[in-house]
Design an enzyme around this catalytic site. Structure first.
Site, mmCIF file in Angstrom:
data_model
loop_
_atom_site.group_PDB
_atom_site.id
_atom_site.type_symbol
_atom_site.label_atom_id
_atom_site.label_comp_id
_atom_site.label_asym_id
_atom_site.label_seq_id
_atom_site.Cartn_x
_atom_site.Cartn_y
_atom_site.Cartn_z
ATOM 1 N N HIS A 164 -77.165 -23.882 48.258
ATOM 2 C CA HIS A 164 -76.419 -22.810 48.927
ATOM 3 C C HIS A 164 -77.199 -21.514 48.771
ATOM 4 O O HIS A 164 -77.799 -21.282 47.718
ATOM 5 C CB HIS A 164 -75.018 -22.656 48.308
ATOM 6 N N ASP A 216 -69.348 -28.566 51.672
ATOM 7 C CA ASP A 216 -69.399 -29.553 52.752
ATOM 8 C C ASP A 216 -69.761 -30.956 52.301
ATOM 9 O O ASP A 216 -69.738 -31.884 53.102
ATOM 10 C CB ASP A 216 -70.405 -29.096 53.815
HETATM 11 N N1 ACO Z 1 -82.347 -30.851 49.406
HETATM 12 C C1 ACO Z 1 -83.574 -30.854 48.831
HETATM 13 N N2 ACO Z 1 -84.244 -29.752 48.501
HETATM 14 C C2 ACO Z 1 -83.666 -28.578 48.764
HETATM 15 C C3 ACO Z 1 -82.396 -28.496 49.347
HETATM 16 C C4 ACO Z 1 -81.725 -29.687 49.665
HETATM 17 N N3 ACO Z 1 -80.522 -29.681 50.208
HETATM 18 N N4 ACO Z 1 -82.047 -27.196 49.490
HETATM 19 C C5 ACO Z 1 -83.069 -26.489 49.002
HETATM 20 N N5 ACO Z 1 -84.047 -27.317 48.556
HETATM 21 C C6 ACO Z 1 -85.296 -26.915 47.876
HETATM 22 C C7 ACO Z 1 -86.301 -26.341 48.862
HETATM 23 O O1 ACO Z 1 -87.155 -27.332 49.371
HETATM 24 C C8 ACO Z 1 -87.011 -25.337 47.988
HETATM 25 O O2 ACO Z 1 -87.909 -26.040 47.155
HETATM 26 P P1 ACO Z 1 -89.386 -25.387 46.832
HETATM 27 O O3 ACO Z 1 -89.116 -24.055 46.210
HETATM 28 O O4 ACO Z 1 -90.016 -26.378 45.931
HETATM 29 O O5 ACO Z 1 -90.054 -25.277 48.168
HETATM 30 C C9 ACO Z 1 -85.916 -24.788 47.089
HETATM 31 O O6 ACO Z 1 -84.952 -25.853 46.993
HETATM 32 C C10 ACO Z 1 -85.232 -23.524 47.625
HETATM 33 O O7 ACO Z 1 -84.785 -23.801 48.948
HETATM 34 P P2 ACO Z 1 -84.505 -22.713 50.053
HETATM 35 O O8 ACO Z 1 -84.519 -23.376 51.374
HETATM 36 O O9 ACO Z 1 -85.394 -21.529 49.838
HETATM 37 O O10 ACO Z 1 -83.028 -22.251 49.687
HETATM 38 P P3 ACO Z 1 -82.083 -21.377 50.610
HETATM 39 O O11 ACO Z 1 -81.210 -20.617 49.692
HETATM 40 O O12 ACO Z 1 -82.841 -20.614 51.624
HETATM 41 O O13 ACO Z 1 -81.273 -22.509 51.405
HETATM 42 C C11 ACO Z 1 -79.580 -23.943 52.174
HETATM 43 C C12 ACO Z 1 -79.940 -22.751 51.248
HETATM 44 C C13 ACO Z 1 -79.967 -23.632 53.615
HETATM 45 C C14 ACO Z 1 -78.068 -24.168 52.088
HETATM 46 C C15 ACO Z 1 -80.362 -25.196 51.670
HETATM 47 O O14 ACO Z 1 -80.037 -25.468 50.336
HETATM 48 C C16 ACO Z 1 -80.103 -26.423 52.555
HETATM 49 O O15 ACO Z 1 -80.809 -26.611 53.546
HETATM 50 N N6 ACO Z 1 -79.096 -27.279 52.180
HETATM 51 C C17 ACO Z 1 -78.764 -28.429 52.986
HETATM 52 C C18 ACO Z 1 -77.892 -28.008 54.175
HETATM 53 C C19 ACO Z 1 -76.476 -27.662 53.771
HETATM 54 O O16 ACO Z 1 -75.827 -28.371 53.012
HETATM 55 N N7 ACO Z 1 -75.974 -26.546 54.315
HETATM 56 C C20 ACO Z 1 -74.594 -26.098 54.062
HETATM 57 C C21 ACO Z 1 -74.571 -24.821 53.337
HETATM 58 S S1 ACO Z 1 -72.899 -24.432 52.840
HETATM 59 C C22 ACO Z 1 -72.083 -23.893 54.215
HETATM 60 O O17 ACO Z 1 -72.658 -23.485 55.188
HETATM 61 C C23 ACO Z 1 -70.602 -23.956 54.233
#
Ligand code: ACO
Length: 403
Positions: free
Chosen positions: A281, A338
């Site tokens: 998140h 979610d």
């Molecule tokens: N699975 C695996 N790895 C992940 C995930 C994930 N779900 N989310 C983040 N990471 C990793 C990234 O690859 C990154 O790794 P690195 O630093 O080695 O490159 C690190 O964690 C940080 O990730 P970011 O993308 O920079 O985190 P950000 O805060 O921008 O993203 C987000 C948040 C978009 C929610 C992300 O975690 C994601 O894509 N999750 C899956 C989609 C999801 O469940 N969305 C719902 C959000 S809740 C809502 O809207 C109600």
């Protein structure tokens, strides 16, 4: 080095913050989030206390008016809403014009937008009585529109609202009932849905709420602004995550023979950009306080409905493995709200296409509260971000015959 003053076309201090990750665009007294501590409060009340003790309409009142209602206030709010659940017959005819397989989200946003044409008394955003009436109309009619969007997608006849039922019960009856047959309401299901709506009711300046505020900042009326919010929620990076979780769990079941370990390894090795949907998140870097509540709900409701869904088992194994894995721990990746909602909606009988609509029903009072708070704020200005211009420098026009 970049001369930013040239990119901006003027000198002066301007922040460049794509995605507004560190920009506060407004002040608000509605919702407090501490992402590191996993805290979410509506008007000061912790989300778990509200989800455990309150009802969706009570929470809606709290978000919109700022205080928990007294018994009389809640009864009056509920009563006013129940008197506005009907859709104008001409608005009902809109549904005939949409293709049968239309996604219910654009159907919802179109119908909400059309409310401005049916209720032209809503156009002045500073007419307090009109705003009050638009609030009640929206809280009532969006549930009917959502049920009709579902009925349209399955080719079944619409049911008129039955105002002896609660808003959520009525929605379930209009969604799953048939005109000539009595619908057997499942109280456990109604209660579970009510709680899920509470959990989604507000989340401060997320994409759809910021959209409602931005559109409203031009003094657009409540219906136009909320319709824009529904469209923002339609995007897969916002409201579509619960659908993505279900698709991921189905993929693990069907294409990976239920082998959770191998899927987790694929995510860790970033094969095909795979992510654990429903994990991580932008704000919560410890845990999402809503996820805990949803997980309990999932176990309870599936048991009560007598549904034995292997996808729930896969979800639980996946969560267990991820929480014990350094890759996810180091990156502070925990289940978000979610992760389990899709499994519950599926058990209730909703098709995947309706998941984001259910999110919209939940988020509705939050959107309304933010729009109203903004309209009452003397600091409110039209939203108008700047940009860094990266196009051509000045050049002279070349006539068409020389190009
Ligand atoms: N699975 C695996 N790895 C992940 C995930 C994930 N779900 N989310 C983040 N990471 C990793 C990234 O690859 C990154 O790794 P690195 O630093 O080695 O490159 C690190 O964690 C940080 O990730 P970011 O993308 O920079 O985190 P950000 O805060 O921008 O993203 C987000 C948040 C978009 C929610 C992300 O975690 C994601 O894509 N999750 C899956 C989609 C999801 O469940 N969305 C719902 C959000 S809740 C809502 O809207 C109600």
């Amino acid at each position: 080095a970049v001369d930013v003053s040239k990119l901006l076309g003027k000198t002066g201090l301007v922040t460049y913050d794509p995605g507004f990750t560190s920009t506060a665009a407004c002040s608000s007294a509605i919702t407090y989030i501490d992402g590191d501590a996993g805290i979410l409060r509506y008007r000061g009340y912790p989300i778990d206390e509200l989800a455990g003790n309150s009802s969706y309409l009570e929470v809606s009142y709290l978000l919109i008016y700022g205080e928990l209602p007294s018994k009389d206030q809640l009864a009056s709010f509920t009563n006013r809403i129940s008197r506005h659940t009907l859709l104008h017959e001409d608005l009902k005819r809109f549904f005939d014009g949409f293709p049968r397989d239309a996604h219910p989200m654009p159907v919802l946003s179109s119908a909400v937008s059309a409310l401005s044409t049916f209720y032209q008394d809503s156009l002045d955003p500073h007419d307090e009585d009109a705003v009050e009436l638009s609030t009640v109309r929206l809280m009532a009619k969006v549930f009917t529109i959502a049920a009709y969007a579902y009925k349209k997608s399955v080719g079944q006849p619409f049911l008129y609202p039955d105002n002896s039922l609660s808003l959520v019960e009525n929605f379930l009856q209009m969604t799953f009932g048939f005109p000539a047959e009595p619908y057997e309401l499942d109280q456990d299901m109604a209660k579970a849905l009510d709680t899920l709506l509470i959990l989604h009711a507000d989340h401060e300046q997320n994409c759809s709420t910021s959209t409602v505020r931005l559109v409203g900042s031009s003094q657009a009326n409540l219906f136009a602004s909320i319709s824009a919010g529904v469209n923002a929620l339609f995007g897969p990076l916002h409201g579509g995550a619960n659908q993505a979780v279900l698709e991921m769990l189905t993929q693990i079941r069907d294409q990976e023979d239920g082998n959770v370990e191998s899927f987790v390894n694929r995510v860790k090795n970033r094969e095909d950009g795979a992510r654990l949907m429903g994990f991580g998140h932008r704000v919560y870097k410890n845990y999402d306080p809503r996820a805990k509540i949803v997980k309990q709900q999932a176990e309870t409701i599936l048991k009560k409905l007598g549904v034995n869904d292997p996808l729930l088992d896969i979800a639980m194994t996946l969560e267990e493995k991820a929480l014990a894995d350094d890759y996810f721990v180091e990156r502070k990746l925990y289940p978000n709200v979610d992760f389990y909602t899709g499994v519950i909606y599926r058990a209730m009988g909703f098709p995947v296409k309706m998941f984001t609509v259910l999110f919209a029903l939940g988020r509705l009072p939050g959107w309304i509260a933010h729009w109203r708070e903004m309209m009452d704020d003397p600091q409110n200005k039209i939203g108008r971000p700047r940009q860094l211009y990266t196009g051509s420098a000045e050049r002279n026009y070349v006539s068409l015959d020389k190009r």
